[in-house]
Write an enzyme that holds these catalytic residues in place. Sequence first.
Site, PDB file in Angstrom:
ATOM      1  N   LYS A   1      -7.195   8.145  -1.733  1.00 55.82           N
ATOM      2  CA  LYS A   1      -8.522   8.582  -1.263  1.00 55.82           C
ATOM      3  C   LYS A   1      -8.989   9.880  -1.940  1.00 55.82           C
ATOM      4  O   LYS A   1      -9.238  10.891  -1.284  1.00 55.82           O
ATOM      5  CB  LYS A   1      -8.518   8.784   0.262  1.00 55.82           C
ATOM      6  CG  LYS A   1      -8.155   7.547   1.065  1.00 55.82           C
ATOM      7  CD  LYS A   1      -8.360   7.779   2.559  1.00 55.82           C
ATOM      8  CE  LYS A   1      -7.964   6.595   3.403  1.00 55.82           C
ATOM      9  NZ  LYS A   1      -6.511   6.367   3.514  1.00 55.82           N
TER      10      LYS A   1
ATOM     11  N   THR B   1     -12.399   5.607   9.873  1.00 58.45           N
ATOM     12  CA  THR B   1     -12.593   4.994  11.194  1.00 58.45           C
ATOM     13  C   THR B   1     -12.153   5.937  12.322  1.00 58.45           C
ATOM     14  O   THR B   1     -12.469   5.700  13.472  1.00 58.45           O
ATOM     15  CB  THR B   1     -11.847   3.657  11.315  1.00 58.45           C
ATOM     16  OG1 THR B   1     -10.504   3.876  10.918  1.00 58.45           O
ATOM     17  CG2 THR B   1     -12.467   2.602  10.431  1.00 58.45           C
TER      18      THR B   1
ATOM     19  N   LYS C   1       0.841  -1.203   0.000  1.00 61.35           N
ATOM     20  CA  LYS C   1       0.000   0.000   0.000  1.00 61.35           C
ATOM     21  C   LYS C   1       0.873   1.248   0.000  1.00 61.35           C
ATOM     22  O   LYS C   1       1.669   1.464   0.916  1.00 61.35           O
ATOM     23  CB  LYS C   1      -0.917   0.023   1.233  1.00 61.35           C
ATOM     24  CG  LYS C   1      -1.828   1.252   1.263  1.00 61.35           C
ATOM     25  CD  LYS C   1      -2.855   1.149   2.370  1.00 61.35           C
ATOM     26  CE  LYS C   1      -2.358   1.615   3.706  1.00 61.35           C
ATOM     27  NZ  LYS C   1      -2.231   3.081   3.837  1.00 61.35           N
TER      28      LYS C   1
ATOM     29  N   ASP D   1     -13.068  14.943  -5.010  1.00 64.02           N
ATOM     30  CA  ASP D   1     -13.003  16.209  -5.752  1.00 64.02           C
ATOM     31  C   ASP D   1     -14.161  16.219  -6.746  1.00 64.02           C
ATOM     32  O   ASP D   1     -15.023  15.326  -6.690  1.00 64.02           O
ATOM     33  CB  ASP D   1     -11.630  16.299  -6.477  1.00 64.02           C
ATOM     34  CG  ASP D   1     -11.147  17.738  -6.613  1.00 64.02           C
ATOM     35  OD1 ASP D   1     -11.957  18.591  -7.046  1.00 64.02           O
ATOM     36  OD2 ASP D   1      -9.973  18.001  -6.310  1.00 64.02           O
TER      37      ASP D   1
ATOM     38  N   ARG E   1       2.753  -2.084  10.847  1.00 62.04           N
ATOM     39  CA  ARG E   1       3.782  -2.224  11.875  1.00 62.04           C
ATOM     40  C   ARG E   1       4.054  -3.647  12.358  1.00 62.04           C
ATOM     41  O   ARG E   1       5.220  -3.961  12.641  1.00 62.04           O
ATOM     42  CB  ARG E   1       3.454  -1.291  13.047  1.00 62.04           C
ATOM     43  CG  ARG E   1       3.732   0.170  12.696  1.00 62.04           C
ATOM     44  CD  ARG E   1       3.051   1.136  13.629  1.00 62.04           C
ATOM     45  NE  ARG E   1       1.611   1.123  13.444  1.00 62.04           N
ATOM     46  CZ  ARG E   1       0.748   1.867  14.130  1.00 62.04           C
ATOM     47  NH1 ARG E   1       1.202   2.692  15.060  1.00 62.04           N
ATOM     48  NH2 ARG E   1      -0.538   1.809  13.886  1.00 62.04           N
TER      49      ARG E   1
ATOM     50  N   ASP F   1      -3.307   4.267  -2.247  1.00 60.62           N
ATOM     51  CA  ASP F   1      -4.285   4.702  -1.230  1.00 60.62           C
ATOM     52  C   ASP F   1      -4.269   6.229  -1.129  1.00 60.62           C
ATOM     53  O   ASP F   1      -3.734   6.786  -0.179  1.00 60.62           O
ATOM     54  CB  ASP F   1      -3.892   4.035   0.101  1.00 60.62           C
ATOM     55  CG  ASP F   1      -4.807   4.422   1.247  1.00 60.62           C
ATOM     56  OD1 ASP F   1      -5.961   4.802   1.004  1.00 60.62           O
ATOM     57  OD2 ASP F   1      -4.345   4.332   2.413  1.00 60.62           O
TER      58      ASP F   1
HETATM   59  O1  C5P Z   1       0.801  -0.240  11.170  1.00 61.56           O
HETATM   60  P1  C5P Z   1      -0.642  -0.574  10.971  1.00 61.56           P
HETATM   61  O2  C5P Z   1      -0.893  -2.052  10.714  1.00 61.56           O
HETATM   62  O3  C5P Z   1      -1.526  -0.027  12.058  1.00 61.56           O
HETATM   63  O4  C5P Z   1      -0.994   0.182   9.608  1.00 61.56           O
HETATM   64  C1  C5P Z   1      -2.291   0.208   9.097  1.00 61.56           C
HETATM   65  C2  C5P Z   1      -2.344   1.025   7.849  1.00 61.56           C
HETATM   66  O5  C5P Z   1      -3.710   1.174   7.499  1.00 61.56           O
HETATM   67  C3  C5P Z   1      -1.765   2.425   7.961  1.00 61.56           C
HETATM   68  O6  C5P Z   1      -1.238   2.767   6.675  1.00 61.56           O
HETATM   69  C4  C5P Z   1      -2.957   3.282   8.285  1.00 61.56           C
HETATM   70  O7  C5P Z   1      -2.844   4.597   7.839  1.00 61.56           O
HETATM   71  C5  C5P Z   1      -4.046   2.556   7.514  1.00 61.56           C
HETATM   72  N1  C5P Z   1      -5.390   2.762   8.048  1.00 61.56           N
HETATM   73  C6  C5P Z   1      -5.744   2.459   9.347  1.00 61.56           C
HETATM   74  N2  C5P Z   1      -7.009   2.656   9.782  1.00 61.56           N
HETATM   75  C7  C5P Z   1      -7.902   3.145   8.948  1.00 61.56           C
HETATM   76  C8  C5P Z   1      -7.596   3.454   7.650  1.00 61.56           C
HETATM   77  C9  C5P Z   1      -6.287   3.250   7.222  1.00 61.56           C
HETATM   78  O8  C5P Z   1      -4.926   1.992  10.120  1.00 61.56           O
HETATM   79  N3  C5P Z   1      -9.122   3.290   9.387  1.00 61.56           N
END
Ligand code: C5P
Length: 240
Positions: free
Chosen positions: A66, A125, A37, A69, A216, A64
Amino acid sequence: MNPEDARNKIIFALDVNGLAEIDRYAGMLSGRVGMFKVGKELFTSSGPAAVKAVQQHGGQVFLDLKYHDIPNTVANAMLEAARLGVQLANLHALGGGEMMETAARAVQKEFGDDRPKLLAVTILTSSTEATLRQVGIEHSVQDMVVRLARLAKDSGMDGVVASPLEIELIRAACGPDFLIVTPGVRPSFAAADDQKRIMTPAEAVSAGADYLVIGRPIAKAADPAAAAQLIAAEIMAGCS
Ligand code: C5P
């Protein structure tokens, strides 16, 4: 589920800075995750070169960005995303039916069956009922998520990005073929970090998720490739 299907469900969130880091992770993880992503931070710093760096390692890309516009601008941005050769790209369903339809039609016309799949973000979210009230929306978050997912489907989107807790509602409203991509997933071996409403990979896939966005737990692991393999194993074990 076979190992390849389990691996292909994992989208690694490339939340890194710069091309050297992309090379490092794409080199380690290509063939071990289904997709990478590329989000706003990385695309703003590195641009299309970020997408190309992943592709040079044989990786597939979820762009990603998003988009939200006027219909013409979003359709043209989506066409550029498709020209980069990405497999998934997204926009905000709150931009409305005409915006989504115009983008879907433009991409279908130029790329036919070779087009990327288009996803809609419903309600972020990070938004609560209070956030919706501030901008004049009087419905609950859940009602809005389902309403926007249905609108996205009716407007030609292939799926949505959603919290794990919304998967079952969306699946019930939009049917079995509508893609659901979900972040907020934590394997049993990993810390929650700042994610609050989490599910394990197996729970999210059992609930109906097609793809899991995971950052992560893989990036911070001592051995990211091994962490990706463990996650695929968790998915397989939970879905056998
Ligand atoms: O490190 P982690 O697994 O938390 O990363 C999740 C990814 O998904 C990040 O790029 C974060 O910005 C994205 N994301 C999220 N929650 C959302 C939408 C996107 O964690 N509601």
